[in-house]
Design an enzyme around this catalytic site. Structure first.
Site, PDB file in Angstrom:
ATOM      1  N   GLU A  30       0.843  -1.214   0.000  1.00 53.43           N
ATOM      2  CA  GLU A  30       0.000   0.000   0.000  1.00 53.43           C
ATOM      3  C   GLU A  30       0.865   1.247   0.000  1.00 53.43           C
ATOM      4  O   GLU A  30       1.842   1.331   0.747  1.00 53.43           O
ATOM      5  CB  GLU A  30      -0.902  -0.023   1.236  1.00 53.43           C
ATOM      6  CG  GLU A  30      -2.245   0.612   0.996  1.00 53.43           C
ATOM      7  CD  GLU A  30      -3.075  -0.159  -0.030  1.00 53.43           C
ATOM      8  OE1 GLU A  30      -3.038   0.218  -1.227  1.00 53.43           O
ATOM      9  OE2 GLU A  30      -3.754  -1.121   0.359  1.00 53.43           O
ATOM     10  N   ASP A  33       2.851   1.918  -5.039  1.00 53.58           N
ATOM     11  CA  ASP A  33       2.807   1.802  -6.513  1.00 53.58           C
ATOM     12  C   ASP A  33       3.460   2.999  -7.181  1.00 53.58           C
ATOM     13  O   ASP A  33       4.170   2.858  -8.170  1.00 53.58           O
ATOM     14  CB  ASP A  33       1.378   1.538  -7.044  1.00 53.58           C
ATOM     15  CG  ASP A  33       0.359   2.627  -6.760  1.00 53.58           C
ATOM     16  OD1 ASP A  33       0.609   3.501  -5.909  1.00 53.58           O
ATOM     17  OD2 ASP A  33      -0.712   2.594  -7.412  1.00 53.58           O
ATOM     18  N   GLY A 118     -15.960   6.122  -2.960  1.00 55.53           N
ATOM     19  CA  GLY A 118     -15.141   6.603  -1.846  1.00 55.53           C
ATOM     20  C   GLY A 118     -14.809   5.531  -0.828  1.00 55.53           C
ATOM     21  O   GLY A 118     -14.592   5.819   0.344  1.00 55.53           O
ATOM     22  N   LEU A 121     -12.125   0.940  -2.707  1.00 55.56           N
ATOM     23  CA  LEU A 121     -12.200  -0.265  -3.545  1.00 55.56           C
ATOM     24  C   LEU A 121     -12.082   0.107  -5.023  1.00 55.56           C
ATOM     25  O   LEU A 121     -12.392  -0.695  -5.901  1.00 55.56           O
ATOM     26  CB  LEU A 121     -13.517  -1.011  -3.299  1.00 55.56           C
ATOM     27  CG  LEU A 121     -13.740  -1.516  -1.875  1.00 55.56           C
ATOM     28  CD1 LEU A 121     -15.127  -2.140  -1.738  1.00 55.56           C
ATOM     29  CD2 LEU A 121     -12.668  -2.537  -1.481  1.00 55.56           C
ATOM     30  N   SER A 122     -11.681   1.355  -5.287  1.00 54.01           N
ATOM     31  CA  SER A 122     -11.390   1.786  -6.661  1.00 54.01           C
ATOM     32  C   SER A 122     -12.587   1.930  -7.566  1.00 54.01           C
ATOM     33  O   SER A 122     -12.594   1.417  -8.689  1.00 54.01           O
ATOM     34  CB  SER A 122     -10.517   0.762  -7.359  1.00 54.01           C
ATOM     35  OG  SER A 122      -9.281   0.878  -7.102  1.00 54.01           O
ATOM     36  N   SER A 123     -13.593   2.639  -7.105  1.00 54.53           N
ATOM     37  CA  SER A 123     -14.741   2.855  -7.999  1.00 54.53           C
ATOM     38  C   SER A 123     -14.323   3.705  -9.193  1.00 54.53           C
ATOM     39  O   SER A 123     -14.800   3.479 -10.311  1.00 54.53           O
ATOM     40  CB  SER A 123     -15.891   3.505  -7.242  1.00 54.53           C
ATOM     41  OG  SER A 123     -15.455   4.681  -6.614  1.00 54.53           O
ATOM     42  N   GLU A 156      -7.019   9.970 -15.077  1.00 56.49           N
ATOM     43  CA  GLU A 156      -7.202  10.352 -13.667  1.00 56.49           C
ATOM     44  C   GLU A 156      -6.138  11.373 -13.241  1.00 56.49           C
ATOM     45  O   GLU A 156      -6.430  12.334 -12.544  1.00 56.49           O
ATOM     46  CB  GLU A 156      -7.175   9.106 -12.772  1.00 56.49           C
ATOM     47  CG  GLU A 156      -7.476   9.445 -11.338  1.00 56.49           C
ATOM     48  CD  GLU A 156      -8.236   8.362 -10.576  1.00 56.49           C
ATOM     49  OE1 GLU A 156      -8.722   7.406 -11.192  1.00 56.49           O
ATOM     50  OE2 GLU A 156      -8.340   8.509  -9.354  1.00 56.49           O
ATOM     51  N   ASP A 168      -4.711   0.545  -9.307  1.00 60.23           N
ATOM     52  CA  ASP A 168      -6.164   0.335  -9.374  1.00 60.23           C
ATOM     53  C   ASP A 168      -6.630   0.031 -10.795  1.00 60.23           C
ATOM     54  O   ASP A 168      -7.411  -0.888 -11.031  1.00 60.23           O
ATOM     55  CB  ASP A 168      -6.903   1.574  -8.856  1.00 60.23           C
ATOM     56  CG  ASP A 168      -6.513   1.922  -7.445  1.00 60.23           C
ATOM     57  OD1 ASP A 168      -5.802   1.122  -6.811  1.00 60.23           O
ATOM     58  OD2 ASP A 168      -6.913   2.992  -6.963  1.00 60.23           O
ATOM     59  N   TYR A 218      -3.444  12.615  -0.285  1.00 57.32           N
ATOM     60  CA  TYR A 218      -2.763  11.661  -1.166  1.00 57.32           C
ATOM     61  C   TYR A 218      -1.661  12.375  -1.943  1.00 57.32           C
ATOM     62  O   TYR A 218      -0.507  11.923  -1.969  1.00 57.32           O
ATOM     63  CB  TYR A 218      -3.794  11.045  -2.122  1.00 57.32           C
ATOM     64  CG  TYR A 218      -3.238   9.965  -3.011  1.00 57.32           C
ATOM     65  CD1 TYR A 218      -3.236   8.638  -2.609  1.00 57.32           C
ATOM     66  CD2 TYR A 218      -2.699  10.270  -4.261  1.00 57.32           C
ATOM     67  CE1 TYR A 218      -2.723   7.641  -3.423  1.00 57.32           C
ATOM     68  CE2 TYR A 218      -2.189   9.283  -5.083  1.00 57.32           C
ATOM     69  CZ  TYR A 218      -2.207   7.974  -4.657  1.00 57.32           C
ATOM     70  OH  TYR A 218      -1.701   6.987  -5.462  1.00 57.32           O
TER      71      TYR A 218
HETATM   72  C1  GLA Z   1      -5.167   4.736  -4.362  1.00 59.64           C
HETATM   73  C2  GLA Z   1      -4.419   4.988  -5.669  1.00 59.64           C
HETATM   74  C3  GLA Z   1      -3.442   3.852  -5.978  1.00 59.64           C
HETATM   75  C4  GLA Z   1      -2.544   3.547  -4.777  1.00 59.64           C
HETATM   76  C5  GLA Z   1      -3.375   3.410  -3.506  1.00 59.64           C
HETATM   77  C6  GLA Z   1      -2.515   3.277  -2.279  1.00 59.64           C
HETATM   78  O1  GLA Z   1      -6.006   3.626  -4.487  1.00 59.64           O
HETATM   79  O2  GLA Z   1      -5.332   5.131  -6.742  1.00 59.64           O
HETATM   80  O3  GLA Z   1      -2.671   4.180  -7.119  1.00 59.64           O
HETATM   81  O4  GLA Z   1      -1.551   4.508  -4.631  1.00 59.64           O
HETATM   82  O5  GLA Z   1      -4.244   4.520  -3.310  1.00 59.64           O
HETATM   83  O6  GLA Z   1      -1.775   2.110  -2.323  1.00 59.64           O
END
Ligand code: GLA
Length: 383
Positions: A30, A33, A118, A121-123, A156, A168, A218
């Site tokens: 985590e 990336d 939000g 889980l990468s919506s 993005e 993601d 972030y």
């Molecule tokens: C979000 C970002 C990813 C990654 C994670 C943390 O999901 O979209 O690219 O950096 O946070 O691991």
């Protein structure tokens, strides 16, 4: 109303394509990336589904079933939709596709997304990848899913202003049923590892923190690790990312870092080392070792990277105290969102009850638990 009927009601014609792209979990790796590290995501049964058809115009209409709202994206002006709340991600993907040489045609698209927004889980990646695939299918373009992941990330980063890494979008586009992906984010080399947890199952829980402000924090973390890299290059001029440092190399050079910047880099270097060990443990079916590494990942995200917060910590620690649970950690960008927990199969139901209650008592509102499975990232059906 079912989605096909809703499509017909909204656009006055039947859909021709039924496409979906998945949300993801991440076992470990985590906030590495974007530092060139390895990650271990897996694509879920929670998906963004898009029904679509060409409409013979030069407008892409995007309708959301939960917002009851259509954005009209005029292809020749595709660069001008950055201000939209709904439709921005689709416009960003269309813009990235056109700039990369994929011709697009006007179409009607209906979105139904079961990836909670939000949630970590990468919506957004699921929406982007589903859009990239739908626009190419409808235009009759041939395309490669790995490139669609990269163009979705570009959308993005450049169109939507979120400086995310590749994890993601890659997981959404390239995920496989019952497999985790071990992805090297520096080279994009990847391998699939059977997602087999023996007597344990993976439980995804959402801490439901309202209004988590993820983007600014972030982007701040990304700035901090870049600062760390610049300082460490004074010692190792040959490195291009933090993931190239072994813990031993890092220990020998960390005197050039201080305070929070030292903490951030320590997380990245040791998290990268944990991923290597976790991949070996998953391959060997050594779930206890995997569990210890998952717990260490959360603790590092909490103490060194400082991206968890009260709610994700409460959920992860309530899980870990509960019988039958051997690991729990926050996943994704953080500051809210979801945890994953490894729980003995026969205790899964009591786990949800006990953790749900402990979390409610600690935080004052409910957590949500999802029924998840690991499924193919992208599916394309012609209706
Ligand atoms: C979000 C970002 C990813 C990654 C994670 C943390 O999901 O979209 O690219 O950096 O946070 O691991």
């Amino acid at each position: 109303m079912d989605s096909i009927k809703l499509f017909e009601k909204t656009f006055g014609a039947s859909p021709v394509y039924d496409i979906s792209a998945a949300g993801r979990i991440n076992l470990i790796g985590e906030h590495v990336d974007y530092c060139g590290g390895k990650v271990m995501p897996a694509s879920l049964n929670l998906k963004c589904r898009v029904l679509g058809r060409p409409n013979g115009t030069n407008v892409i209409n995007v309708y959301a079933d939960d917002l009851d709202e259509t954005a009209r994206l005029f292809i020749p002006e595709i660069e001008s939709y950055r201000g939209l709340r709904w439709g921005k991600y689709q416009a960003g993907v269309a813009d990235a596709l056109i700039k990369a040489g994929y011709p697009l045609v006007g179409c009607d698209l209906l979105y139904s997304c079961s990836v909670p927004f939000g949630s970590g889980l990468s919506s957004s990646a699921a929406i982007e990848v589903a859009t990239a695939v739908a626009l190419n299918e409808i235009a009759g373009n041939s395309y490669d899913l790995k490139e669609m992941a990269l163009l979705s990330q570009k959308a993005e980063n450049e169109y939507c202003g979120v400086n995310c890494g590749i994890m993601d979008q890659f997981a959404s586009a390239m995920g496989r049923k019952d497999r985790a992906i071990l992805l090297d984010c520096k080279t994009l080399a990847y391998e699939y590892i059977p997602f087999e947890l023996g007597d344990y199952e993976l439980i995804v829980a959402n801490c439901n923190k309202p209004h988590a402000l993820v983007t600014s924090k972030y982007n701040e973390r990304r700035g901090e690790v870049e600062e760390a890299l610049a300082a460490l290059k004074g010692v190792y001029p040959e490195i291009s990312c933090l993931a190239e440092l072994t813990p031993a190399m890092f220990e020998a050079a960390k005197h050039v870092l201080h305070g929070k910047i030292l903490d951030r880099a320590t997380h990245v270097v040791y998290e990268c080392a944990r991923v290597e060990r976790a991949a070996a443990a998953l391959k060997a079916g050594d779930i206890q070792t995997l569990a210890a590494l998952i717990n260490a990942s959360h603790d590092s995200l909490a103490k060194l990277y400082e991206v968890t917060g009260r709610e994700p910590d409460a959920l992860a620690y309530a899980a870990r105290e509960t019988e039958g649970c051997i690991a729990s950690r926050m996943i994704g960008a953080g500051f809210g969102g979801c945890t994953i927990s490894l729980v003995q199969r026969e205790r899964a139901e009591s786990f949800k009850e006990i953790v749900g209650k402990k979390y409610r008592d600690a935080v004052g509102y409910e957590a949500s638990f999802y029924d998840t499975s690991v499924e193919d990232g992208v599916t394309v059906k012609k209706i």
